[in-house]
Design an enzyme around this catalytic site. Structure first.
Site, PDB file in Angstrom:
ATOM      1  N   TYR A 161       9.616 -15.751 -16.469  1.00 30.93           N
ATOM      2  CA  TYR A 161      10.194 -14.441 -16.789  1.00 30.93           C
ATOM      3  C   TYR A 161      10.773 -14.400 -18.203  1.00 30.93           C
ATOM      4  O   TYR A 161      11.332 -13.390 -18.609  1.00 30.93           O
ATOM      5  CB  TYR A 161      11.320 -14.095 -15.804  1.00 30.93           C
ATOM      6  CG  TYR A 161      10.840 -13.673 -14.450  1.00 30.93           C
ATOM      7  CD1 TYR A 161       9.960 -14.463 -13.736  1.00 30.93           C
ATOM      8  CD2 TYR A 161      11.282 -12.482 -13.874  1.00 30.93           C
ATOM      9  CE1 TYR A 161       9.524 -14.090 -12.486  1.00 30.93           C
ATOM     10  CE2 TYR A 161      10.845 -12.106 -12.623  1.00 30.93           C
ATOM     11  CZ  TYR A 161       9.964 -12.917 -11.931  1.00 30.93           C
ATOM     12  OH  TYR A 161       9.538 -12.547 -10.691  1.00 30.93           O
ATOM     13  N   LYS A 228       9.353 -26.168  -6.865  1.00 27.08           N
ATOM     14  CA  LYS A 228       7.951 -26.523  -6.630  1.00 27.08           C
ATOM     15  C   LYS A 228       7.657 -27.759  -7.477  1.00 27.08           C
ATOM     16  O   LYS A 228       6.702 -27.815  -8.257  1.00 27.08           O
ATOM     17  CB  LYS A 228       7.069 -25.317  -7.011  1.00 27.08           C
ATOM     18  CG  LYS A 228       5.626 -25.434  -6.628  1.00 27.08           C
ATOM     19  CD  LYS A 228       5.375 -25.370  -5.142  1.00 27.08           C
ATOM     20  CE  LYS A 228       3.912 -25.648  -4.855  1.00 27.08           C
ATOM     21  NZ  LYS A 228       3.660 -26.051  -3.466  1.00 27.08           N
ATOM     22  N   ASP A 282       7.284 -23.501  -1.034  1.00 21.96           N
ATOM     23  CA  ASP A 282       6.414 -22.939   0.013  1.00 21.96           C
ATOM     24  C   ASP A 282       6.959 -23.261   1.411  1.00 21.96           C
ATOM     25  O   ASP A 282       6.943 -22.425   2.313  1.00 21.96           O
ATOM     26  CB  ASP A 282       4.950 -23.390  -0.136  1.00 21.96           C
ATOM     27  CG  ASP A 282       4.810 -24.829  -0.582  1.00 21.96           C
ATOM     28  OD1 ASP A 282       5.837 -25.437  -0.965  1.00 21.96           O
ATOM     29  OD2 ASP A 282       3.698 -25.357  -0.548  1.00 21.96           O
ATOM     30  N   ASP A 306      12.779 -14.811  -6.775  1.00 24.05           N
ATOM     31  CA  ASP A 306      12.375 -13.406  -6.694  1.00 24.05           C
ATOM     32  C   ASP A 306      11.555 -13.185  -5.421  1.00 24.05           C
ATOM     33  O   ASP A 306      11.817 -12.279  -4.628  1.00 24.05           O
ATOM     34  CB  ASP A 306      11.541 -13.054  -7.935  1.00 24.05           C
ATOM     35  CG  ASP A 306      11.517 -11.553  -8.187  1.00 24.05           C
ATOM     36  OD1 ASP A 306      12.199 -10.805  -7.457  1.00 24.05           O
ATOM     37  OD2 ASP A 306      10.814 -11.126  -9.113  1.00 24.05           O
TER      38      ASP A 306
END
Ligand code: NAP
Length: 418
Positions: A161, A228, A282, A306
């Protein structure tokens, strides 16, 4: 062409919130800038302002009050002043420290940076904070929505972002692709757009520090670092490492890592200690669906947070009821998670609950916890009584469907009767 030059006149009464070495000094009549926003923004902010004023009045009987300071941004500001985010609006939010905001429309495609991203970066609001909990009566797609009660701290300035990206075929993209090939032996297809994902130790640590402090002050059981890192080792993986390191070096007396709990305490965290653990992003999505009650405070990089917060919000009734805040070291901007839903603009139809609960967070931030608690309870009671807007009514048998203003009025009546 814009017809006017924007000059803002602050309210004549009320006082500024001051930033001091000892923290914020909140007057009994703080001036709070209010950005109505686009689309449904004016409807939901009007409702929120009405019920916040009623909650403050019902709690402090005139000893405290908010002096609202409307400041323009978004499409209305563009139309009148030729700027989506006028410098005077930004300056007012900076000067008065705490603000309430409605949703702003971000046109899709080239030419416009998201106003929300600009606001966060300009005011250095590095933590996007989203409490996600269920309110009795709100329809939910899961069997036990009450088991989810988390607060998510999402890093808000970096990651993908950060806005460092170049279009396919641009000179910058071509040069980067050539450099990657020549200097690093990395092949990237020539028809690629290029985005850069920076994640720094400084930003990650100050976000995680806020999450851990919140957990300690509010007697939460754990802080989960969501990442992640198995794939993106030096960004997401580093976020995890920096989180554990921070807890070890700055909060050794108050925290323990999950590993220590297993190895030294037989899997049972000692009373009063905040457990620091981590979960791969995940997996986190299924954890929140299957074992939501094992999580309290989450600290996440920007993109993971987000996605995760919208999914979690859906679990407890959707975006219409989910509030958020953008918080820096002192400055804070409170807003709903949902967008400007332009098709419902001006219809006095949508659910103002998310904007109202953003107001509850704002009252808590001001230290006006009693008024915050009263307002939250009045919202809960109104929804439990099945007086709701269309979005909840369509899933709630026997509900009385009301518009935005009537919903706010029902809350005001409860506040006055309490
Ligand atoms: P959206 O405005 O959140 O609306 C999507 C759908 O969510 C609506 O059509 C409606 O669903 C439901 N919804 C949203 N708010 C609701 C409310 N208060 N009460 C009841 N239902 C509500 O998402 P979008 O259409 O993707 O985005 C529109 C614009 O908002 C975009 O320009 C986007 O960039 C911007 N945006 C701004 C912010 C922000 O300012 N923080 C955040 C997100 C998006 P139904 O039609 O099914 O009833």
């Amino acid at each position: 062409m814009p017809s006017e030059v924007l000059k803002l006149t602050p309210p004549k009464d009320g006082h500024k919130i001051l930033i001091t070495d000892a923290g914020l000094r909140i007057p009994d009549d703080p001036i709070i800038p209010l950005v109505e926003g686009d689309g449904i923004g004016p409807d939901v902010t009007h409702a929120a302002r009405t019920v916040i004023d009623a909650a403050v009045e019902a709690t402090y009987h005139g000893k405290r009050r908010i002096v609202w300071y409307p400041v323009p941004a978004g499409e209305a500001a563009m139309f009148r002043y030729g700027e989506m985010l006028p410098a005077a609006t930004l300056a007012a939010i900076k000067e008065y420290v705490v603000a309430l905001k409605g949703p702003l429309t971000t046109p899709v495609g080239g030419g416009f940076r998201s106003l929300n991203v600009t606001l966060r970066q300009t005011l250095d609001l590095y933590a996007n904070v989203r409490p996600i909990y269920w309110m009795p009566g709100v329809p939910s797609p899961v069997t036990h929505p009450e088991r989810l009660d988390i607060i998510l701290f999402r890093e808000a300035e970096e990651d993908v972002y950060a806005g460092i990206e170049w279009a396919k075929g641009s000179p910058e993209a071509k040069r980067l692709i050539a450099t990657l090939q020549k200097e690093y032996g990395v092949h990237v297809r020539e028809d690629s757009g290029i985005g850069v994902k920076p994640m720094s130790e400084f930003e990650s640590k100050r976000l995680i520090r806020k999450a851990i402090r919140y957990a300690i002050e509010n007697h939460k059981r754990s802080v989960t670092l969501v990442h992640k890192g198995n794939i993106m080792k030096y960004t997401e993986g580093a976020f995890r490492e920096w989180g554990y390191e921070l807890a070890r070096t700055e909060f050794a007396a108050e925290t323990l890592s999950w590993q220590e709990v297993q190895e030294k305490h037989g899997g049972q965290a000692p009373e009063g200690k905040v457990v620091i653990k981590d979960v791969i992003a995940d997996n986190m999505f299924q954890q929140l669906l299957l074992r939501p009650d094992e999580y309290d405070v989450l600290a996440t990089p920007n993109l993971n947070g987000d996605y995760l917060s919208d999914a979690a919000a859906a679990q407890v009734g959707g975006l219409g009821v989910a509030p958020g805040a953008n918080i820096g070291d002192a400055h804070a901007l409170f807003e709903p998670i949902h967008g400007s839903a332009p098709k419902y603009a001006g219809m006095d139809k949508v659910n103002p609950t998310a904007e109202i609960l953003a107001g509850v967070m704002m009252l808590e931030y001001l230290g006006w916890k009693e008024a915050a608690g009263r307002l939250r309870e009045a919202v809960k009671a109104t929804i439990s009584a099945k007086v709701v807007t269309y979005d909840l009514a369509r899933q709630m048998p026997g509900a009385r469907e009301v518009g935005t203003t009537a919903f706010a009025q029902a809350i005001v009546e409860r506040l006055r009767a309490a």
